[in-house]
Design a protein around this motif. Structure first.
Motif, short mmCIF file in Angstrom:
data_model
loop_
_atom_site.label_atom_id
_atom_site.label_comp_id
_atom_site.label_asym_id
_atom_site.label_seq_id
_atom_site.Cartn_x
_atom_site.Cartn_y
_atom_site.Cartn_z
N ALA A 142 0.79 -1.23 0.00
CA ALA A 142 0.00 0.00 0.00
C ALA A 142 0.82 1.28 0.00
O ALA A 142 0.38 2.29 -0.57
CB ALA A 142 -0.95 0.00 1.20
N THR A 143 1.98 1.29 0.64
CA THR A 143 2.71 2.54 0.84
C THR A 143 4.18 2.41 0.47
O THR A 143 4.73 1.31 0.40
CB THR A 143 2.63 2.98 2.32
N LEU A 144 4.82 3.56 0.26
CA LEU A 144 6.25 3.56 -0.02
C LEU A 144 7.04 3.03 1.18
O LEU A 144 8.04 2.34 1.01
CB LEU A 144 6.71 4.98 -0.36
N GLU A 145 6.57 3.36 2.39
CA GLU A 145 7.25 2.85 3.58
C GLU A 145 7.25 1.32 3.59
O GLU A 145 8.26 0.69 3.91
CB GLU A 145 6.56 3.38 4.84
N ALA A 146 6.10 0.74 3.23
CA ALA A 146 6.00 -0.72 3.21
C ALA A 146 6.84 -1.33 2.09
O ALA A 146 7.37 -2.44 2.23
CB ALA A 146 4.54 -1.14 3.06
N VAL A 147 6.98 -0.63 0.98
CA VAL A 147 7.86 -1.10 -0.10
C VAL A 147 9.30 -1.16 0.40
O VAL A 147 10.02 -2.14 0.16
CB VAL A 147 7.76 -0.18 -1.33
N ILE A 148 9.73 -0.12 1.10
CA ILE A 148 11.10 -0.10 1.64
C ILE A 148 11.30 -1.25 2.62
O ILE A 148 12.33 -1.93 2.61
CB ILE A 148 11.39 1.25 2.29
N ASP A 149 10.29 -1.51 3.45
CA ASP A 149 10.38 -2.63 4.39
C ASP A 149 10.49 -3.97 3.65
O ASP A 149 11.22 -4.87 4.09
CB ASP A 149 9.17 -2.65 5.32
N HIS A 150 9.75 -4.09 2.54
CA HIS A 150 9.84 -5.31 1.74
C HIS A 150 11.29 -5.57 1.32
O HIS A 150 11.80 -6.68 1.47
CB HIS A 150 8.94 -5.19 0.50
N TYR A 151 11.95 -4.54 0.80
CA TYR A 151 13.33 -4.71 0.34
C TYR A 151 14.30 -4.87 1.51
O TYR A 151 15.26 -5.63 1.42
CB TYR A 151 13.72 -3.56 -0.57
N ALA A 152 14.04 -4.15 2.61
CA ALA A 152 14.91 -4.28 3.77
C ALA A 152 14.87 -5.70 4.34
O ALA A 152 15.85 -6.19 4.89
CB ALA A 152 14.51 -3.28 4.84
N ASN A 153 13.73 -6.37 4.16
CA ASN A 153 13.58 -7.75 4.62
C ASN A 153 14.09 -8.77 3.60
O ASN A 153 14.08 -9.98 3.87
CB ASN A 153 12.11 -8.05 4.93
N GLY A 154 14.50 -8.29 2.44
CA GLY A 154 14.97 -9.21 1.40
C GLY A 154 13.84 -9.94 0.72
O GLY A 154 14.04 -11.00 0.12
#
Length: 214
Positions: A142-154
């Motif tokens: 839903a959000t850019l913050e969640a996209v960043i978390d997706h990548y931070a989690n691999g």
């Protein structure tokens, strides 16, 4: 009017030519980040500058896939040398040992029938990305913050539901998608940088508005 010498101007071939010409005219190049690169130091906030440094760092790896003037490996110019098109798997899903994606959006494997192409997609531009939520090819984030978390989690681990599986261990996942540490403040800085790619003049240009407003 565009094809005055054609007896049947409303042809499929002319439609393709007109659409391609129209797309080439869609040039977004006046975002705050563009003005900053042209020498306007005031165009970019301190947070966005910190986010820029993160974006182009080896820690996050963002810039490897979101590169060039359009922030995508899909960019081509008149001088671009012929090369295979780039498709990447970003670890969003992994429904089985082959890294299969949901049937409604399987990725490049839909056309190649190669299991190694499960989940491999073209890399989208990040220009005006703050205006295009929800994110990912299927709008599942839903959000850019969640996209960043997706990548931070691999990648994303779906613990239950119809898409259950751990995308972090997808066998086709790009080697550039790997976990990295990021603080809440750094995440906010990255979002500020992504927001600086919004070209307000471009998105409000009446030439590209709906010609049939309701």
């Amino acid at each position: 009017a565009a094809f005055p010498s054609h007896g049947d101007p409303a042809s499929f071939g002319n439609f393709v030519l007109a659409l391609a010409s129209s797309q080439r005219a869609l040039v977004s190049a006046d975002a705050p980040y563009d003005r900053y690169l042209r020498g306007d130091d005031a165009a970019l906030s301190p947070a966005a500058r910190r986010g820029e440094a993160l974006f182009f760092s080896e820690r996050t790896e963002c810039y490897h896939c979101h590169a060039g003037p359009t922030f995508t490996t899909a960019f081509r110019s008149a001088r671009t040398q012929t090369a295979p098109r780039a498709f990447e798997n970003n670890g969003l899903y992994s429904l089985d040992a082959t890294g299969r994606y949901p049937a409604e959006s399987p990725g490049l494997s839909e056309f190649t029938a190669n299991p190694q192409d499960h989940g491999r997609m073209r890399v989208p531009t990040l220009r005006n990305v703050a205006l295009t939520a929800p994110y990912m090819h299927d709008g599942s984030i839903a959000t850019l913050e969640a996209v960043i978390d997706h990548y931070a989690n691999g990648g994303t681990n779906h613990a239950d539901g119809p898409n259950r599986g751990d995308g972090r261990s997808n066998p086709n996942k790009s080697t550039l998608v790997r976990p990295f540490a990021i603080t809440a403040d750094e995440r906010a800085d990255l979002v500020a940088f992504l927001q600086s790619l919004t070209d307000e003049r471009f998105v409000s240009d009446p030439a590209w508005s709906d010609p049939w407003p309701r």
